[in-house]
Design an enzyme around this catalytic site. Sequence first.
Site, PDB file in Angstrom:
ATOM      1  N   ASP A  68       1.301  -4.308   9.159  1.00 26.44           N
ATOM      2  CA  ASP A  68       0.255  -3.181   8.815  1.00 26.44           C
ATOM      3  C   ASP A  68      -1.135  -4.172   8.930  1.00 26.44           C
ATOM      4  O   ASP A  68      -1.250  -4.952   7.906  1.00 26.44           O
ATOM      5  CB  ASP A  68       0.390  -2.460   7.671  1.00 26.44           C
ATOM      6  CG  ASP A  68      -0.738  -1.430   7.192  1.00 26.44           C
ATOM      7  OD1 ASP A  68      -1.858  -1.664   7.808  1.00 26.44           O
ATOM      8  OD2 ASP A  68      -0.354  -0.577   6.643  1.00 26.44           O
TER       9      ASP A  68
ATOM     10  N   TYR B 230     -11.578   2.515  10.229  1.00 27.79           N
ATOM     11  CA  TYR B 230     -12.749   2.876   9.391  1.00 27.79           C
ATOM     12  C   TYR B 230     -12.787   1.667   8.141  1.00 27.79           C
ATOM     13  O   TYR B 230     -13.722   1.779   7.453  1.00 27.79           O
ATOM     14  CB  TYR B 230     -12.369   4.119   8.620  1.00 27.79           C
ATOM     15  CG  TYR B 230     -11.180   4.382   7.780  1.00 27.79           C
ATOM     16  CD1 TYR B 230     -11.176   3.705   6.534  1.00 27.79           C
ATOM     17  CD2 TYR B 230     -10.158   5.139   8.210  1.00 27.79           C
ATOM     18  CE1 TYR B 230      -9.777   3.976   5.818  1.00 27.79           C
ATOM     19  CE2 TYR B 230      -8.982   5.399   7.478  1.00 27.79           C
ATOM     20  CZ  TYR B 230      -8.802   4.670   6.100  1.00 27.79           C
ATOM     21  OH  TYR B 230      -7.761   5.062   5.580  1.00 27.79           O
ATOM     22  N   LYS B 231     -12.277   0.469   8.133  1.00 25.70           N
ATOM     23  CA  LYS B 231     -12.394  -0.645   7.449  1.00 25.70           C
ATOM     24  C   LYS B 231     -13.529  -1.409   8.072  1.00 25.70           C
ATOM     25  O   LYS B 231     -14.568  -1.053   8.436  1.00 25.70           O
ATOM     26  CB  LYS B 231     -11.200  -0.993   6.756  1.00 25.70           C
ATOM     27  CG  LYS B 231     -10.508  -0.222   5.998  1.00 25.70           C
ATOM     28  CD  LYS B 231      -9.003  -0.565   5.498  1.00 25.70           C
ATOM     29  CE  LYS B 231      -8.571   0.503   4.524  1.00 25.70           C
ATOM     30  NZ  LYS B 231      -6.914   0.482   4.673  1.00 25.70           N
TER      31      LYS B 231
ATOM     32  N   PHE C  53       0.748  -1.321   0.180  1.00 21.59           N
ATOM     33  CA  PHE C  53      -0.010   0.290  -0.096  1.00 21.59           C
ATOM     34  C   PHE C  53       0.933   1.134   0.092  1.00 21.59           C
ATOM     35  O   PHE C  53       1.657   1.319   0.839  1.00 21.59           O
ATOM     36  CB  PHE C  53      -0.941  -0.131   1.195  1.00 21.59           C
ATOM     37  CG  PHE C  53      -1.911   0.853   1.177  1.00 21.59           C
ATOM     38  CD1 PHE C  53      -3.139   0.851   0.445  1.00 21.59           C
ATOM     39  CD2 PHE C  53      -2.032   2.229   1.964  1.00 21.59           C
ATOM     40  CE1 PHE C  53      -4.110   1.833   0.158  1.00 21.59           C
ATOM     41  CE2 PHE C  53      -3.006   3.370   1.863  1.00 21.59           C
ATOM     42  CZ  PHE C  53      -3.982   3.007   0.959  1.00 21.59           C
TER      43      PHE C  53
ATOM     44  N   ARG D 161     -12.026  -4.764  -6.733  1.00 19.57           N
ATOM     45  CA  ARG D 161     -12.022  -5.774  -5.526  1.00 19.57           C
ATOM     46  C   ARG D 161     -13.512  -5.577  -4.837  1.00 19.57           C
ATOM     47  O   ARG D 161     -14.456  -4.629  -5.134  1.00 19.57           O
ATOM     48  CB  ARG D 161     -11.515  -4.635  -4.563  1.00 19.57           C
ATOM     49  CG  ARG D 161      -9.735  -4.617  -4.425  1.00 19.57           C
ATOM     50  CD  ARG D 161      -9.096  -4.079  -3.293  1.00 19.57           C
ATOM     51  NE  ARG D 161      -9.813  -2.924  -2.952  1.00 19.57           N
ATOM     52  CZ  ARG D 161      -9.525  -2.156  -1.853  1.00 19.57           C
ATOM     53  NH1 ARG D 161      -8.279  -2.235  -1.360  1.00 19.57           N
ATOM     54  NH2 ARG D 161     -10.055  -1.055  -1.568  1.00 19.57           N
TER      55      ARG D 161
HETATM   56  C1  LIG Z   1      -6.300   1.817   4.389  1.00 16.96           C
HETATM   57  C2  LIG Z   1      -4.721   1.620   4.755  1.00 16.96           C
HETATM   58  C3  LIG Z   1      -4.218   2.578   5.223  1.00 16.96           C
HETATM   59  C4  LIG Z   1      -4.587   3.765   5.513  1.00 16.96           C
HETATM   60  O1  LIG Z   1      -3.915   4.710   6.112  1.00 16.96           O
HETATM   61  P1  LIG Z   1      -4.538   6.293   6.384  1.00 16.96           P
HETATM   62  O2  LIG Z   1      -3.197   6.841   7.078  1.00 16.96           O
HETATM   63  O3  LIG Z   1      -5.558   5.903   7.446  1.00 16.96           O
HETATM   64  O4  LIG Z   1      -5.117   6.788   5.107  1.00 16.96           O
HETATM   65  C5  LIG Z   1      -2.820   2.281   5.388  1.00 16.96           C
HETATM   66  N1  LIG Z   1      -2.116   1.090   5.083  1.00 16.96           N
HETATM   67  C6  LIG Z   1      -3.121   0.039   4.394  1.00 16.96           C
HETATM   68  C7  LIG Z   1      -2.233  -1.084   3.965  1.00 16.96           C
HETATM   69  C8  LIG Z   1      -4.252   0.421   4.145  1.00 16.96           C
HETATM   70  O5  LIG Z   1      -4.865  -0.699   3.555  1.00 16.96           O
END
Ligand SMILES: *Cc1c(COP(=O)(O)O)cnc(C)c1O
Length: 408
Positions: free
Chosen positions: A194, A219-220, A123, A367
Amino acid sequence: MLEAVEPMDAADPLRHFREEFVLREGLIYLDGNSLGALPKTTLERMQHTLSQEWGQGLISSWTEADWIEAPGRIADKIAPLIGAGAGEVVACDSTSVNIFKALSAALSLQSDRKIMLTEAGNFPTDAYMMQGLAKSGGAAYEFLAVPRDRILEALNDDVAVLLLTHVHYKTASMYDMAEVTRRAHEVGALVVWDLSHSTGAVEVDLNGANADFAVGCGYKYLNGGPGAPAFLYAAKRHHHAQPILSGWFGHARPFGFEEDYEAVAGIDRFQCGTPSILSMAALESGVDQLLRADPAAVRQKSISLSELLVKEMEPLCEEFGFVLASPTDPAQRGSHVAYSHPNAYAMVQALKARDVIGDFRTPDTIRFGITPLYLRFADMVGAVQRLRQVCEQREWERAEYQTLSAVT
Ligand SMILES: *Cc1c(COP(=O)(O)O)cnc(C)c1O
């Protein structure tokens, strides 16, 4: 087809959770891995936090409504979902900021090692944070991204920290956390996991895997609302580590207003500034709801829904050129299913017009997020039926589906 799965929905032990969410009739929401749906209890909780705690209580709510305890209190609720102990997690800031804090703390424990290692195609924010940290360290640190299948061989005694996303944001491929952690420790490297696409969807055992640090998203699958606070885990043995971001909420005596920074003992040194209480309230409401579900049942339903979706998609793969981009073995897959298709973006837009929300990830990935609390087996069948209509009637060819929007 839809009738065939009725018994599966009827036998689903989690079926009653669906009515606890605000979800419009007819909508099939396959994007809860990007933004979880709104729990109805969160509406009441926010109303209370706003009108009573803020409106009436004003500043005394920091103590009387326990605002000051929120980062630790909510984190201790998240802890059992990720195999952490009490006092090992804190809820605060964004995932990106927490990545920075966890990495810098890990680096503070590693002298004479240069490399921050990650997977190419991780990511982006994970890699960006490492790149920023590497730059700020002058020549002391080096950022290195290698393909997924070369991670283990890239581990050597020059690697300070390895950062990996447990469930890949595109493919949903899932690492064996215990095994990778063990291999990293063998060469003296520390690991930051992560858990953004794991927490609340797949079972995670950080302490069982002897993990060092972890971060994750609110938020997921935790349904904490847009931009919800994230969390950070540090194993007890690393609580003396120092994250670079030394804000007053990580101070030993924040209200002593002292001139110099002195980190508080324990996980709270990973806090930085004033917690965002409104977002914290929404996050806590989402987590409280999830804690009422048996994690094994959540994982089992995620697998069953995903398997059904994959099976329903098989004929479309043959007829319309979708290619499964996720592992076929559910044990190696998180809680979304990805397909590649040359017209992926337009397909996702055309599906949206048919009230199926999935998402597009550049350049050619579709997805489908599988959220066990509010999805039904009938939704899997329904989504694929509607995708078939999109393909058969070539709805994705419409001009308005061809231009990318700012958020995908
Ligand atoms: C959604 C997600 C993030 C989100 O990072 P934010 O700082 O909340 O925008 C980070 N890493 C991964 C792997 C994600 O899927």
